[in-house]
Design a protein around this motif. Sequence first.
Motif, PDB file in Angstrom:
ATOM      1  N   ILE A 128       4.250  -8.258  -3.936  1.00 42.29           N
ATOM      2  CA  ILE A 128       4.287  -7.257  -5.010  1.00 42.29           C
ATOM      3  C   ILE A 128       2.894  -6.920  -5.531  1.00 42.29           C
ATOM      4  O   ILE A 128       2.733  -5.931  -6.263  1.00 42.29           O
ATOM      5  CB  ILE A 128       5.184  -7.712  -6.182  1.00 42.29           C
ATOM      6  CG1 ILE A 128       4.587  -8.929  -6.899  1.00 42.29           C
ATOM      7  CG2 ILE A 128       6.594  -8.002  -5.704  1.00 42.29           C
ATOM      8  CD1 ILE A 128       5.275  -9.259  -8.216  1.00 42.29           C
ATOM      9  N   GLU A 129       1.899  -7.723  -5.165  1.00 40.43           N
ATOM     10  CA  GLU A 129       0.535  -7.468  -5.614  1.00 40.43           C
ATOM     11  C   GLU A 129      -0.227  -6.518  -4.689  1.00 40.43           C
ATOM     12  O   GLU A 129      -1.322  -6.066  -5.028  1.00 40.43           O
ATOM     13  CB  GLU A 129      -0.237  -8.788  -5.741  1.00 40.43           C
ATOM     14  CG  GLU A 129       0.373  -9.774  -6.721  1.00 40.43           C
ATOM     15  CD  GLU A 129       0.465  -9.206  -8.133  1.00 40.43           C
ATOM     16  OE1 GLU A 129      -0.390  -8.372  -8.497  1.00 40.43           O
ATOM     17  OE2 GLU A 129       1.395  -9.600  -8.867  1.00 40.43           O
ATOM     18  N   PRO A 151      -1.395  -3.121  -3.135  1.00 35.03           N
ATOM     19  CA  PRO A 151      -1.452  -1.786  -3.747  1.00 35.03           C
ATOM     20  C   PRO A 151      -0.297  -0.884  -3.326  1.00 35.03           C
ATOM     21  O   PRO A 151       0.272  -0.177  -4.162  1.00 35.03           O
ATOM     22  CB  PRO A 151      -2.800  -1.241  -3.264  1.00 35.03           C
ATOM     23  CG  PRO A 151      -3.635  -2.466  -3.044  1.00 35.03           C
ATOM     24  CD  PRO A 151      -2.690  -3.512  -2.535  1.00 35.03           C
ATOM     25  N   LYS A 186       2.816  -1.994  -5.119  1.00 36.97           N
ATOM     26  CA  LYS A 186       2.752  -1.616  -6.531  1.00 36.97           C
ATOM     27  C   LYS A 186       3.109  -0.143  -6.716  1.00 36.97           C
ATOM     28  O   LYS A 186       3.810   0.228  -7.667  1.00 36.97           O
ATOM     29  CB  LYS A 186       1.356  -1.889  -7.093  1.00 36.97           C
ATOM     30  CG  LYS A 186       1.061  -3.365  -7.337  1.00 36.97           C
ATOM     31  CD  LYS A 186      -0.301  -3.527  -8.010  1.00 36.97           C
ATOM     32  CE  LYS A 186      -0.576  -4.968  -8.375  1.00 36.97           C
ATOM     33  NZ  LYS A 186      -1.880  -5.136  -9.061  1.00 36.97           N
ATOM     34  N   GLN A 203       6.221   1.280  -8.841  1.00 33.51           N
ATOM     35  CA  GLN A 203       5.970   2.239  -9.911  1.00 33.51           C
ATOM     36  C   GLN A 203       6.856   3.469  -9.763  1.00 33.51           C
ATOM     37  O   GLN A 203       7.397   3.991 -10.743  1.00 33.51           O
ATOM     38  CB  GLN A 203       4.498   2.634  -9.923  1.00 33.51           C
ATOM     39  CG  GLN A 203       4.111   3.522 -11.101  1.00 33.51           C
ATOM     40  CD  GLN A 203       2.625   3.791 -11.147  1.00 33.51           C
ATOM     41  OE1 GLN A 203       1.896   3.526 -10.193  1.00 33.51           O
ATOM     42  NE2 GLN A 203       2.154   4.321 -12.269  1.00 33.51           N
ATOM     43  N   LEU A 252       8.326  -2.656 -13.290  1.00 32.71           N
ATOM     44  CA  LEU A 252       7.143  -3.462 -13.569  1.00 32.71           C
ATOM     45  C   LEU A 252       7.575  -4.923 -13.596  1.00 32.71           C
ATOM     46  O   LEU A 252       8.233  -5.370 -14.537  1.00 32.71           O
ATOM     47  CB  LEU A 252       6.510  -3.079 -14.904  1.00 32.71           C
ATOM     48  CG  LEU A 252       5.321  -3.951 -15.358  1.00 32.71           C
ATOM     49  CD1 LEU A 252       4.165  -3.823 -14.366  1.00 32.71           C
ATOM     50  CD2 LEU A 252       4.876  -3.569 -16.771  1.00 32.71           C
TER      51      LEU A 252
END
Length: 290
Positions: A156-157, A159, A162, A166, A171
Amino acid sequence: MVEPNHWTNLIWSVSTPSIVGGWGLPWLPDERREQLLSFFSREEIRNRLQRELETFVASRPSKRLGVYFENLWSFTFTHHPHYELRQRNLPLRDGGRTLGELDFVVRHLPTDSTEHWELAIKFYLQADNDFWVGPGLRDRLDIKLARMRDHQLPVIEQPAAKAILQQEGILIERQWTLMPGRLFRRLADSNQPLDADINPTSHWWAAPGEFRQRFATEAYRWVTLPKEGWLADEGYRILQSCACTALAEMLESGGLHRPLCVAGLVGGRERTRGFIVPDGWYQSALNTLR
């Protein structure tokens, strides 16, 4: 021959500690499991939801035990008042490349936070002091734990991940891991010490001859367990049982081609559980470690 009891398996799934600790993983705290158990153990909840659970499971048939386990948790998140199920098996793809998949994304209402849960149900047999392998020799405990720690949670980290989250309006504020299951030690080695991170186990595995020699004079009645019966000790209804000698003769005459999960009963209640494995299984398991 047995018939699975889905409600008892749900209770087992939400309340059973993971088979290991440590490994740098965010294991679900005991308090959270206790809250889940407290709710689903109430008689009025069982009376209201048990038939609905049976319908829910029947409408999602699968030969994969992991899918069955996730179905139980999907039902749990949907019906427990502390949770809102937002996503199940959420794929994270960047163009044609698959980054990973999130087992569950849920909203924990008491803390007003969004959580990512990675779940696995695992059954491992000890092949060597430090190595545990799946009955089918396609899985290994240390490799699975490392993958959860090094890939399934950190994904999940990335880019690209993410950006996908989003777009979904998600979140992630907290992550949890769960890995209930059972660990089986060789029948002759059941008293050897275990690594501190391994939860104690009293289950065993044995070749047919070892099984017959150990249990032939015991008063157990034996049942073979389908995968949905591997969870709770009382996660099945008994339809037919047999004596140790009859089971051993059946396996030896018909040929045992893959490990078979069995339970020994006294007075209709499970008292011992193990895997009976083909004679060459142990050497094959050792070969997977090389």
